[in-house]
Design an enzyme around this catalytic site. Structure first.
Site, PDB file in Angstrom:
ATOM      1  N   LYS A   1       0.855  -1.315   0.002  1.00  0.00           N
ATOM      2  CA  LYS A   1      -0.009   0.220   0.045  1.00  0.00           C
ATOM      3  C   LYS A   1       0.931   1.271  -0.197  1.00  0.00           C
ATOM      4  O   LYS A   1       0.596   2.417  -0.489  1.00  0.00           O
ATOM      5  CB  LYS A   1      -0.954   0.070   1.059  1.00  0.00           C
ATOM      6  CG  LYS A   1      -2.005  -1.155   1.032  1.00  0.00           C
ATOM      7  CD  LYS A   1      -2.989  -1.053   2.086  1.00  0.00           C
ATOM      8  CE  LYS A   1      -4.087  -2.115   2.067  1.00  0.00           C
ATOM      9  NZ  LYS A   1      -4.969  -1.892   3.162  1.00  0.00           N
TER      10      LYS A   1
ATOM     11  N   GLY B   1      -1.806  -0.074   9.452  1.00  0.00           N
ATOM     12  CA  GLY B   1      -2.330   0.346   8.033  1.00  0.00           C
ATOM     13  C   GLY B   1      -3.864   0.673   8.191  1.00  0.00           C
ATOM     14  O   GLY B   1      -4.504   1.777   7.606  1.00  0.00           O
TER      15      GLY B   1
ATOM     16  N   ASN C   1      -4.661   1.620  -1.592  1.00  0.00           N
ATOM     17  CA  ASN C   1      -4.770   0.073  -1.976  1.00  0.00           C
ATOM     18  C   ASN C   1      -5.456   0.088  -3.358  1.00  0.00           C
ATOM     19  O   ASN C   1      -5.848  -1.093  -3.590  1.00  0.00           O
ATOM     20  CB  ASN C   1      -6.056  -0.395  -0.930  1.00  0.00           C
ATOM     21  CG  ASN C   1      -7.469   0.230  -1.238  1.00  0.00           C
ATOM     22  OD1 ASN C   1      -7.451   1.503  -1.691  1.00  0.00           O
ATOM     23  ND2 ASN C   1      -8.523  -0.634  -1.057  1.00  0.00           N
TER      24      ASN C   1
ATOM     25  N   GLY D   1     -14.931  -7.041   8.827  1.00  0.00           N
ATOM     26  CA  GLY D   1     -14.165  -6.903   7.620  1.00  0.00           C
ATOM     27  C   GLY D   1     -14.547  -7.479   6.311  1.00  0.00           C
ATOM     28  O   GLY D   1     -14.195  -6.907   5.353  1.00  0.00           O
TER      29      GLY D   1
ATOM     30  N   ASP E   1     -10.253   1.916   0.914  1.00  0.00           N
ATOM     31  CA  ASP E   1     -10.422   1.424   2.277  1.00  0.00           C
ATOM     32  C   ASP E   1     -11.355   2.418   3.093  1.00  0.00           C
ATOM     33  O   ASP E   1     -12.419   2.384   3.614  1.00  0.00           O
ATOM     34  CB  ASP E   1      -9.331   1.201   2.720  1.00  0.00           C
ATOM     35  CG  ASP E   1      -8.944  -0.290   2.483  1.00  0.00           C
ATOM     36  OD1 ASP E   1      -9.345  -1.096   2.018  1.00  0.00           O
ATOM     37  OD2 ASP E   1      -7.460  -0.381   2.644  1.00  0.00           O
TER      38      ASP E   1
ATOM     39  N   ALA F   1       4.906   4.756  20.246  1.00  0.00           N
ATOM     40  CA  ALA F   1       5.421   5.240  19.121  1.00  0.00           C
ATOM     41  C   ALA F   1       4.523   4.962  17.985  1.00  0.00           C
ATOM     42  O   ALA F   1       4.550   5.624  16.915  1.00  0.00           O
ATOM     43  CB  ALA F   1       6.710   4.280  19.059  1.00  0.00           C
TER      44      ALA F   1
END
Length: 280
Positions: free
Chosen positions: A72, A135, A93, A243, A109, A160
């Site tokens: 991606k 992502g 994507n 999903g 997405d 982080a």
């Protein structure tokens, strides 16, 4: 004179990534081609871990490419142009062949997530909690911005990981609020909770969360389904999208860009996808 299938110019599309053998994208798109009467169109899966090694091999018969991990960010770098949402999220994507033969990058997405969340009843300017900082979280930030959210709470194990998302949040115009993973169960009092973590990572939350009426849960996993978190939400009467719903939603936008057929034949594409998923 009638045009036979043998006379029809070949048009192709594909999903690329690694691993890719499990992908259901060919099922979705080929069902769409058939339903739309697009003779000569085909869609395949191609194993690929380095896009730069193969992208020049795609001739003008290729209308578009779908990209999954780890491609991606590579796709965005290799595209000649990109949509604002792809640039803001830092990932693409989708690559669509432009009229001059170059590639244009998009991140469907985001549009797919907006589509499924709205369909589940999520309103405008929602409060949003996102679990995970990978992502799919970037797409979730884009969807939150498109829905009018002004801030998003992102819950990760590593601080982080949240800091790496700040440039995307800034580009999208949403304030990023960070939270540690230990506090995850207390952050479900949002209009939308979007889980982008890997399989099993959020299972323990199913026994800890107190569900608020009106919350929508999006769980990016679709195999196995339902996840313990999704099952707990369903028992509490919370609308849940998976999903698999996102896979369809993002594919509809890709299909429209690849073919120019608007709207995409959603019913046929949905039926093919869910039938294939049940057979696995």
């Amino acid at each position: 004179m009638s045009v036979t299938s043998a006379d029809t110019p070949r048009r192709r599309a594909a999903v690329l990534g690694s691993p890719i053998g499990h992908s259901l994208s060919p099922v979705i798109h080929n069902a769409g081609f058939a339903a739309a009467g697009l003779i000569g169109w085909s869609y395949v899966a191609i194993e690929c871990a380095e896009l730069s090694r193969v992208i020049d091999d795609f001739d003008d018969s290729w209308a578009g490419l779908s990209l999954t991990m780890p491609l991606k960010e590579q796709a965005l770098r290799l595209a000649a142009t990109a949509t604002p949402v792809a640039l803001a999220t830092g990932a693409a994507n989708t690559l669509v062949r432009a009229s001059d033969g170059s590639w244009r990058a998009d991140n469907t997405d985001v549009a797919g997530m907006v589509r499924v969340l709205r369909a589940a009843g999520l309103g405008a300017q929602p409060s949003v909690t996102v679990l995970g900082g990978g992502g799919t979280c970037r797409a979730a930030l884009g969807a939150a911005a498109a829905l009018g959210a002004t801030e998003v709470t992102v819950v990760t194990r590593r601080p982080a990981a949240r800091e790496e998302l700040r440039p995307a949040a800034d580009a999208l115009g949403v304030k990023l609020l960070g939270a540690d993973w230990t506090a995850a169960a207390s952050l479900f009092e949002a209009d939308a909770v979007i889980s982008t973590v890997p399989k099993g990572a959020a299972d323990h939350l199913a026994a800890e969360v107190v569900w608020r009426p009106g919350t929508v849960l999006f769980d990016a996993i679709y195999d196995p389904w339902p996840t313990p978190l999704a099952a707990a939400a369903e028992r509490a009467g919370v609308p849940v999208v998976s999903g698999l719903d996102l896979l369809l939603g993002q594919a509809l936008s890709q299909f429209e860009q690849f073919t120019g057929v608007v709207p995409a034949p959603e019913a046929a594409m949905r039926e093919a996808l869910f039938a294939a998923a049940r057979s696995r």
